[in-house]
Design an enzyme around this catalytic site. Structure first.
Site, PDB file in Angstrom:
ATOM      1  N   GLY A 250       0.839  -1.196   0.000  1.00 13.51           N
ATOM      2  CA  GLY A 250       0.000   0.000   0.000  1.00 13.51           C
ATOM      3  C   GLY A 250       0.873   1.244   0.000  1.00 13.51           C
TER       4      GLY A 250
ATOM      5  N   ASP B 293      -8.198  -0.834   1.531  1.00 16.50           N
ATOM      6  CA  ASP B 293      -8.711   0.532   1.728  1.00 16.50           C
ATOM      7  C   ASP B 293      -8.920   1.274   0.406  1.00 16.50           C
ATOM      8  OD1 ASP B 293      -8.225  -0.168   4.376  1.00 16.50           O
ATOM      9  OD2 ASP B 293      -6.309   0.888   4.452  1.00 16.50           O
TER      10      ASP B 293
ATOM     11  N   ARG C 151     -34.776  -4.159  14.532  1.00 17.44           N
ATOM     12  CA  ARG C 151     -33.568  -3.536  15.084  1.00 17.44           C
ATOM     13  C   ARG C 151     -32.866  -2.638  14.070  1.00 17.44           C
ATOM     14  NH1 ARG C 151     -30.997  -8.917  17.876  1.00 17.44           N
ATOM     15  NH2 ARG C 151     -32.184  -8.802  19.802  1.00 17.44           N
TER      16      ARG C 151
ATOM     17  N   GLN D 170     -12.486  -9.068   6.563  1.00 21.24           N
ATOM     18  CA  GLN D 170     -12.443  -8.383   5.258  1.00 21.24           C
ATOM     19  C   GLN D 170     -11.137  -8.621   4.508  1.00 21.24           C
ATOM     20  OE1 GLN D 170     -14.216  -4.087   6.121  1.00 21.24           O
ATOM     21  NE2 GLN D 170     -13.561  -5.141   7.957  1.00 21.24           N
ATOM     22  N   ARG D 171     -10.119  -9.046   5.223  1.00 20.06           N
ATOM     23  CA  ARG D 171      -8.800  -9.172   4.593  1.00 20.06           C
ATOM     24  C   ARG D 171      -8.473 -10.597   4.173  1.00 20.06           C
ATOM     25  NH1 ARG D 171      -5.155  -5.370   7.987  1.00 20.06           N
ATOM     26  NH2 ARG D 171      -3.885  -7.237   8.254  1.00 20.06           N
TER      27      ARG D 171
END
Ligand code: F6P
Length: 362
Positions: free
Chosen positions: A118, A144, A179, A288-289
Site C-alpha cells: 500500500g 482501503d 432492530r 475483510q482481509r
C-alpha cells in the site's frame, strides 16, 4: 540443454495482508519462468532482508499451482510494522536499518524488486530502492483502496464483497427483531469499503470520514423510515468516522500500537437513545482481509503480475502498476503515493447513494 537464466528478480509482499496477494506472486512467477528468469520470494516484507542469513527462497512454477489463485494471505508472509528507517529496538529506541536491508538485497543478487504494498510500504520500498540504487516496480494492494492514480487495488473488491455479504446476513435479523443493525468496516481514513458495500448491501445510512455527519440527522432519517412503516434499518460506518466531539475511536494493542476501532459501538449507543430503538453492532475486522479472493481480485492480480514482469523486461523502473479505464497502465510510484485517494464527496458513487435515498448523516 538448459540455458542460464537471463534475469533474476525478487518479489515481496509488505503491509497488511489482503486477498489476491498469492495470485500476484503466481502471475509473476509464471510469466518470469516463461522468459527463463529466476524469481526469489523475500519473506515477511523487508524483514527477510534484515536478518542473517537472509530469508528468501527461489520460487518456481512448481510452487505456484492454480490453488494460489484461491488462497488468501501471502505465502511469503508480510508485516505492517518495523519501518526500516526507524526500526524499533528492544530498549524502546529506534535505529536506521536501511543499509542492512539494502546489503541483504545485494546478497540476493537480484536485478530488480517487485514490491506489493500500500502507500506506506511503497514509500518505504521506494526510499530503499533510491538509496540502494536498485530498480523497483510497485504493485498496489490495499483493501482501503486509498492509493492514488489507480482506480482499484488488490484486495479491495474482496473486502467489499465480504462487507456486502455481512449486510446480507444482518438484514434478516434486523427485520425479524425490528432492530437497527450497525456494521463497522475497515478502510482507514478512506470510506471506499463503507460506500461500496453500503450501496451493494442496501444500507439506509452510510457514514464515511469524508462526509461530516450529525447524530440528529441520522436519527431523523431512521425515524422517517419507521414512520413509513419499516421497523428496521442498516447502518454502515467506516472505522475512521469521528465522534461528535471530533475524536477517533481507537483500540490500543501490545507494544503501544493503536488501531481504529469502536466507532460502531458509539454510533449504536447514540442512535438507540435518539431513536428509542434496539441497536446491535457488528465489527467486521480482519474478516475483510482474509479468505478467498473474488474473481475480480484474481483477475487484477494476474494482470498486475504479468505487467510488472513486462516492465522489468522493458527496463522501465520506479513505476507502479495501475488499473485505469479497463486497462493495465503504469504510473510513477512517487505520484501514486503522494496522492491519498479518499472518497470524493461529490463523486458518482456518493450521488448514486443519495439518489437511492441513502443518508450520509449530513
Ligand atoms: O490498511 C489495511 C487495514 O486493514 C485498515 O483498513 C485497518 O485500519 C488496518 O489495516 C488494520 O491493521 P492491523 O492488521 O494491524 O490490525
Amino acid at each position: 540443454m538448459s540455458t542460464a537464466p537471463s534475469k533474476r528478480i525478487a518479489i515481496l509482499t509488505s503491509g497488511g495482508d489482503c486477498a489476491g496477494l498469492n495470485a500476484v506472486i503466481r502471475a509473476v512467477v509464471l510469466h518470469a519462468s516463461r522468459l527463463n528468469w529466476e524469481v526469489f520470494g523475500i519473506e515477511d516484507g523487508t524483514h527477510g532482508l534484515l536478518e542473517r542469513p537472509i530469508r528468501a527462497r527461489k520460487l518456481t512454477v512448481q510452487d505456484v499451482d492454480s490453488n494460489m489463485l484461491r488462497q488468501g494471505g501471502t505465502i511469503l508472509g508480510t508485516t505492517n510494522k518495523g519501518n526500516p528507517f526507524a526500526y524499533p529496538m528492544p530498549d524502546g529506541s529506534t535505529k536506521d536499518m536501511s543499509e542492512t536491508i539494502i546489503a541483504g538485497f545485494r546478497e540476493l543478487g537480484c536485478e530488480a524488486m517487485i514490491g506489493i504494498g500500500g502507500d506506506g510500504s511503497l514509500a518505504i520500498l521506494r526510499r530503499l530502492a533510491e538509496q540502494g540504487g536498485f530498480p523497483l516496480i510497485g504493485i498496489p494492494k490495499t483493501i482501503d483502496n486509498d492509493l492514488g492514480l489507480t482506480e482499484t487495488s488488490i484486495g479491495f473488491d474482496t473486502a467489499v464483497s465480504v462487507a456486502t455479504e455481512a449486510l446480507d446476513r444482518l438484514q434478516p435479523t434486523a427485520a425479524s427483531h425490528d432492530r437497527i443493525m450497525i456494521l463497522e468496516v475497515m478502510g482507514r481514513d478512506a470510506g471506499h469499503i463503507a460506500l461500496a458495500s453500503g450501496i451493494a448491501g442496501g444500507a439506509d445510512v452510510i457514514l464515511i470520514p469524508e462526509i461530516p455527519y450529525s447524530l440528529a440527522k441520522i436519527a431523523e432519517h431512521i425515524k422517517a423510515i419507521h414512520q413509513r412503516g419499516r421497523s428496521f434499518a442498516l447502518i454502515v460506518v467506516s472505522e475512521a468516522v469521528k465522534t461528535s466531539d471530533g475524536e477517533n475511536k481507537m483500540v490500543s494493542f501490545y507494544g503501544g500500537q493503536k488501531r481504529f476501532g469502536g466507532v460502531g459501538q458509539y454510533i449504536g449507543a447514540e442512535i438507540a437513545e435518539l431513536c428509542q430503538a434496539e441497536t446491535r453492532v457488528t465489527v467486521l475486522g480482519h474478516v475483510q482481509r482474509g479468505g478467498q479472493p473474488s474473481a475480480q481480485d484474481r483477475l487484477l492480480a494476474s494482470n498486475f503480475g504479468v505487467h510488472a514482469v513486462e516492465l522489468i523486461r522493458e527496463g522501465k523502473y520506479d513505476r507502479m502498476i495501475a488499473w485505469s479505464n479497463r486497462a493495465v497502465i503504469d504510473v510513477p510510484i512517487a505520484e501514486a503515493i503522494a496522492h491519498y485517494q479518499q472518497v470524493d464527496p461529490d463523486g458518482a458513487l456518493v450521488q448514486t447513494a443519495r439518489g437511492l435515498g441513502v443518508s450520509f448523516g449530513d
